[in-house]
Every structure is written in C-alpha cells, then in structure tokens.
Design an enzyme around this catalytic site. Structure first.
Site, PDB file in Angstrom:
ATOM      1  N   GLU A  16      -4.263   6.730  19.454  1.00 44.79           N
ATOM      2  CA  GLU A  16      -4.293   6.448  20.892  1.00 44.79           C
ATOM      3  C   GLU A  16      -3.589   7.540  21.688  1.00 44.79           C
ATOM      4  O   GLU A  16      -2.890   7.278  22.679  1.00 44.79           O
ATOM      5  CB  GLU A  16      -3.718   5.063  21.190  1.00 44.79           C
ATOM      6  CG  GLU A  16      -4.627   3.964  20.669  1.00 44.79           C
ATOM      7  CD  GLU A  16      -4.457   2.651  21.378  1.00 44.79           C
ATOM      8  OE1 GLU A  16      -4.204   2.658  22.602  1.00 44.79           O
ATOM      9  OE2 GLU A  16      -4.583   1.618  20.713  1.00 44.79           O
ATOM     10  N   GLY A  17      -3.779   8.762  21.250  1.00 41.74           N
ATOM     11  CA  GLY A  17      -3.185   9.920  21.915  1.00 41.74           C
ATOM     12  C   GLY A  17      -1.949  10.381  21.184  1.00 41.74           C
ATOM     13  O   GLY A  17      -0.961   9.650  21.103  1.00 41.74           O
TER      14      GLY A  17
END
Length: 391
Positions: free
Chosen positions: A370-371
């Site tokens: 998620e990043g």
C-alpha cells in the site's frame, strides 16, 4: 488537534469481543497456518459469524457503519496474535473502497451487502510487474467495445487475488499517465480471468497473494467505477482511507512482539537473575514501548481524520498526510520492535517455537505494501511543500 483516545462503550465491547475471538479461534492455530502456508478459512467463517466484515460498510447496505477509529482498533487487536488474520479484514475493506467512494448506486446495491456479510470476498487489483508505487505507469489495458471493454494485462502481488469473488481492477483506457486510467469491477469466474502464480513469501505466509492474468476479458460498461479517466483519483482516494488499517496492523504486530519479549525477559534467568534486571534489556524494552505508544497516537489520529474528512468520498487533505505518517512510522516501529524482540529471546527468538520470528517476518511487508515507506515520505513532504500529490 488533539484526539480523545478514550473508547466509548460500543468500542470497548467490540474490542473485548475481538480479543476473545482472537485468543480462542486464531492464536492457537496461527503458527500452523503460517507453517503450512494455508489460507485460514476458519478465520473467515469466524468473522462472518461475528459480523466483523460489516464494520466498514454503511448500515444502508447491511453494514454496521463503524467509525474509522473502531476499524483500526479491530485490526490492531487481531494483529497482536496474527497479522494474516488482521489483513483478511483490511483487504476486504480495501477491495470494497473503490465502490464505496466512487461506485454507482446500482453497484453499491449489488456488491456491498454481500461484501458486508462476508458472503463474497473482495480484493483490489492495482499492482503490476513494473508499476507498484508508480500507479500512473499501469500498463493493463481496457479497450472499449460494444457494451463494455476488453481487458488485457497482468496484475502482481494481489492480496486475496486467487480467492476473491470481486476484483476492483485498474486499467488504462486512454493515453499515458494518470489521466488515462479507469477503474472496473471484475467478478470471479469471468471469461478471460486466470489466476497465475501464488506467491511464496517471507511473511504473511498464510495470506493468499496471487498473480492475476486478464486475457481479452469482457467487462460490461455497467461495471466501470466512475467515469473514464477517473481511475487514478479513485485509487488515491482509496489508499488515503486504507493506510490507517495497514498502520494498525503494524501497531498490533509490534504490540504482540513486545508482549512476548516482556514476558520472556521476566522468566528467563541468566547469571543468577531474570534478564529483565539487566539494564541492556531494560533499555531495549523502554525503546520498544516508546515506539509503540508514539505509533499508537499517529494511527488513531490518522483514523480520526479519515473519519472527519472522508465523508463524501473525495480526496483527503490533512488526513492524507497523517495516513502516510501513520503507515510509515508504525511499520518502521514494527520492524524495529520485532527485531529487538528476537534479540531479547536470543536463540529462542530465532526458532519457530516462539512467535517473535513470525512477527518479525510479518512486520516487513508493512513497510512495503500500500505504498512503500519511501513513497509515504514523499507524500508527507509534498503535503508541506504544496507540491502536486501525483503525476
């Protein structure tokens, strides 16, 4: 802005229920699921029975409508015993978020009740072999045809990709860059969708992580989420809201490792006394505790801001900054705390008879998915520099 961390009565009841469920139906089996790399379907059934999937969904669609703070409290509690169990909820909510923030009323009515009950599982198909952090560089393509689109491309590292009934998928409908992306709903069993490689991982070994291959898959136009060209915006609005759950997972992992190290330090004897009496161990425990408490404050604040700013489905501002901070800081803390927990247990920390080696392996992914934390730092810096949030 200060955030009151006192829980209301409903939150206390939910946390107590989740803690009991985690201790009775997850903790005794977590090591076995990890060892066998076996997706824990009994956990899914437990969540269905307890109504936990419903927490993040509006009451209109069969959900509970729980606050973002309540959601992170639940993920945190589950991650104290098993990060894989925690991510089952987080991935369900992640996969549903594009529909929640940008879906049509017809899409919400069709999908959200089944996702809220847990009858259907969801996943978000975003990452590709050459486009993870670089969302604007996605290459999967959806070509418009009569009645819909033909989707072709490869998705990589998709959590729950092989077991999901619903894939919220991002593909290119226009030219290069962020403005050329659109979002779609792809149902399980659609012709042209195939599960490729199931990844064998360092951590979260019981979680299903899959390659998804689209080969001329027909997607009806009614399954497009939002308008053409809105895919990048939908992905960013989704991640703004989902990152506190990843941060909460990291926080729970750190708490579980700290509890194990604290107990061991008070039981293990060396040189005639408990090792907790040695200053070197005390300093490690103190640093672990300080990191956890600092992370907790960021996680809860981020969730509170998401709740405050998130109504209406638009892009977040202050909450975006704090979601990135919480995810980055909490995952860095989780990595350090679990490494220190292994060190305190010494040789026992390195073997599978104790849970800290599993906590350490599981912690690593929270710095990546998620990043990556490097991307989070860019988001944070840009929020202060008034730079554009993306391409």
């Amino acid at each position: 802005m200060q955030v009151d961390l006192k829980l209301d009565e409903e939150q206390r009841q939910i946390v107590a229920m989740v803690r009991e469920l985690a201790q009775e139906r997850i903790a005794p089996f977590a090591a076995e699921w990890d060892e066998r790399e076996e997706f824990p379907w009994p956990v899914v059934e437990a969540y269905r029975e307890a109504g936990l999937f419903a927490l993040a969904f509006p009451e209109t669609y069969g959900g509970v409508g729980a606050s973002a703070v309540t959601q992170v409290l639940v993920v945190e509690e589950l991650a104290k015993v098993d990060a894989t169990a925690a991510i089952i909820l987080a991935v369900q909510w992640l996969g549903a978020l594009p529909i929640l923030v940008a879906g049509s009323e017809a899409q919400k009515a069709r999908y959200l009740p089944k996702l809220a009950s847990g009858e259907w599982l969801a996943a978000m198909a975003l990452t590709e072999p050459e486009a993870g952090s670089d969302v604007a560089g996605l290459q999967a393509r959806a070509v418009r045809v009569d009645g819909g689109y033909r989707l072709t491309g490869q998705k990589k590292f998709i959590s729950h990709g092989a077991i999901a009934d619903v894939l919220t998928t991002f593909a290119r409908t226009g030219g290069p860059g962020a403005k050329g992306l659109s979002a779609f709903i792809v149902e399980k069993g659609a012709p042209g969708v195939r599960v490729g490689r199931i990844e064998r991982k360092l951590g979260l070994r019981a979680s299903n992580t899959a390659e998804i291959l689209f080969d001329d898959c027909f997607v009806p136009e009614r399954h497009r989420i939002g308008e053409e060209g809105e895919g990048f915006s939908i992905a960013m609005r989704t991640l703004d809201r989902s990152r506190p759950a990843v941060a909460a997972q990291a926080l729970g992992i750190a708490e579980g490792a700290f509890a194990a190290a604290l107990q061991y330090a008070q039981e293990r004897r060396a040189f005639g006394q408990e090792i907790a009496r040695f200053q070197a161990i005390q300093f490690m425990l103190a640093d672990m505790a300080m990191g956890i408490e600092a992370a907790r404050g960021l996680v809860y604040r981020a969730a509170h801001l998401v709740e405050e700013e998130g109504r209406g489905g638009g892009r977040l501002t202050t909450a975006n900054r704090y979601s990135a901070m919480a995810k980055c800081f909490a995952s860095d803390v989780a990595m350090q705390v679990t490494i220190d927990a292994v060190q305190i247990l010494g040789g026992y920390g390195y073997i599978r008879d104790f849970p800290v080696e599993r906590f350490m392996r599981d912690a690593k992914i929270t710095q990546i998915y998620e990043g990556t934390n490097q991307i989070q730092r860019i988001i944070i810096a840009r929020s202060y520099l008034d730079l554009a949030p993306g391409p």
